[in-house]
Motif scaffolding. Structure first.
Motif, short mmCIF file in Angstrom:
data_model
loop_
_atom_site.label_atom_id
_atom_site.label_comp_id
_atom_site.label_asym_id
_atom_site.label_seq_id
_atom_site.Cartn_x
_atom_site.Cartn_y
_atom_site.Cartn_z
N GLY A 116 -24.62 -4.65 -14.73
CA GLY A 116 -23.35 -5.19 -15.21
C GLY A 116 -22.66 -4.02 -16.04
N SER A 117 -21.77 -4.41 -16.82
CA SER A 117 -20.95 -3.58 -17.76
C SER A 117 -20.53 -4.27 -19.16
N LEU A 118 -20.27 -3.69 -20.18
CA LEU A 118 -19.78 -4.05 -21.44
C LEU A 118 -19.20 -2.72 -21.81
N ARG A 119 -18.02 -3.19 -22.72
CA ARG A 119 -17.39 -2.44 -23.54
C ARG A 119 -17.38 -2.59 -25.16
N LEU A 120 -18.01 -1.53 -25.62
CA LEU A 120 -18.07 -1.76 -26.97
C LEU A 120 -16.80 -1.01 -27.71
N SER A 121 -16.64 -1.63 -29.04
CA SER A 121 -15.52 -1.32 -29.80
C SER A 121 -15.93 -0.94 -31.16
N CYS A 122 -15.34 -0.03 -31.85
CA CYS A 122 -15.56 0.02 -33.25
C CYS A 122 -14.31 0.61 -33.89
N THR A 123 -13.79 -0.31 -34.82
CA THR A 123 -12.79 0.04 -35.69
C THR A 123 -12.98 0.63 -36.87
N ALA A 124 -12.41 1.74 -37.38
CA ALA A 124 -12.46 2.38 -38.67
C ALA A 124 -11.30 2.21 -39.40
N SER A 125 -11.85 1.97 -40.70
CA SER A 125 -10.79 1.82 -41.84
C SER A 125 -9.80 2.79 -42.17
N ALA A 126 -10.28 4.05 -41.55
CA ALA A 126 -9.41 5.37 -41.82
C ALA A 126 -9.65 6.14 -40.74
N TYR A 127 -8.90 7.34 -40.96
CA TYR A 127 -8.99 8.66 -39.87
C TYR A 127 -10.34 9.06 -40.34
N THR A 128 -11.02 9.65 -39.14
CA THR A 128 -12.39 10.33 -39.44
C THR A 128 -12.40 11.54 -38.15
N ARG A 129 -13.25 12.23 -38.51
CA ARG A 129 -13.34 13.49 -37.51
C ARG A 129 -14.04 13.01 -36.16
N CYS A 130 -15.30 13.47 -36.18
CA CYS A 130 -16.47 13.21 -35.13
C CYS A 130 -16.77 11.65 -35.32
N MET A 131 -16.81 11.01 -34.04
CA MET A 131 -17.37 9.53 -34.08
C MET A 131 -18.32 9.58 -32.94
N ALA A 132 -19.36 8.65 -33.07
CA ALA A 132 -20.49 8.52 -32.19
C ALA A 132 -21.16 7.29 -32.16
N TRP A 133 -21.68 7.15 -30.83
CA TRP A 133 -22.62 5.84 -30.96
C TRP A 133 -24.08 6.44 -30.74
N PHE A 134 -24.97 5.45 -31.57
CA PHE A 134 -26.28 5.52 -31.56
C PHE A 134 -26.93 4.30 -30.93
N ARG A 135 -28.04 4.27 -30.83
CA ARG A 135 -28.65 3.03 -30.36
C ARG A 135 -30.19 2.92 -30.97
N GLN A 136 -30.62 1.81 -31.04
CA GLN A 136 -31.97 1.64 -31.52
C GLN A 136 -32.62 0.42 -31.17
N ALA A 137 -33.69 0.62 -30.18
CA ALA A 137 -34.52 -0.40 -29.86
C ALA A 137 -35.66 -0.65 -30.72
N MET A 165 -38.35 1.76 -32.09
CA MET A 165 -38.00 3.12 -31.60
C MET A 165 -37.17 3.54 -32.87
N GLN A 166 -37.25 4.95 -32.71
CA GLN A 166 -36.25 5.62 -33.62
C GLN A 166 -35.07 5.69 -32.98
N ARG A 167 -33.77 5.76 -34.07
CA ARG A 167 -32.56 5.63 -33.52
C ARG A 167 -31.98 6.93 -32.57
#
Length: 121
Positions: free
Chosen positions: A16-37, A40-42
Motif C-alpha cells: 500500500g501507500s501513504l503520504r506523510l505531511s509536515c508543516t513548518a511554522s516558518a521557512y527553513t533550509r534542509c528538511m528531512a524525514w527520519f524514522r525510528q522502530a 532501534m536507532q533513529r
C-alpha cells in the motif's frame, strides 16, 4: 526554533501507500524525514535541500518520494510499495542553517512529534 507538525501516518497492508505531511511554522533550509522502530536507532530516510535536491536512504529508493511546497512551508513524503519493515514512527526534521542536507540527526535542530506508520503483511 521552527515548529514542525506531521500528519498522514496510519496502518496499511504491504504494497500500500501513504503520504506523510509536515508543516513548518516558518521557512527553513534542509528538511528531512527520519524514522525510528521500537528498540532501534533513529534512521535517516530522505532529505530535500532548499534548491529541491532530494536524497534518499537505500531503503526507500524507488519507493519513496520527498517533495516540498515552499509557499505552504510543507514537506511531504510519498511512500509506495510499503513493506512491513517500513513500520516505524516517522519524524520530520529541519536544519535552518545548511544548504547541503546531511543525513545525521545531529544536524537537525527542529523536530516534529512523529507520526506512526504501521505496515502489515
Amino acid at each position: 526554533q521552527v515548529q514542525l507538525v506531521e500528519s498522514g501516518g496510519g496502518s496499511v497492508q504491504a504494497g500500500g501507500s501513504l503520504r506523510l505531511s509536515c508543516t513548518a511554522s516558518a521557512y527553513t533550509r534542509c528538511m528531512a524525514w527520519f524514522r525510528q522502530a521500537p528498540g532501534m536507532q533513529r534512521e535517516w530516510v530522505s532529505a530535500i535541500s532548499p534548491g529541491g535536491t532530494a536524497t534518499y536512504a537505500d531503503s526507500g529508493k524507488g519507493r519513496f518520494t520527498i517533495s516540498k511546497d515552499n509557499a505552504k512551508n510543507t514537506l511531504y513524503l510519498q511512500m509506495n510499495s510499503l513493506k512491513p519493515e517500513d513500520t516505524a514512527m516517522y519524524y520530520c526534521a529541519a536544519d535552518a542553517y545548511r544548504l547541503a542536507c546531511r543525513s545525521g540527526p545531529e544536524f537537525y535542530s527542529s523536530w516534529g512529534q512523529g507520526t506512526q506508520v504501521t505496515v502489515s503483511s
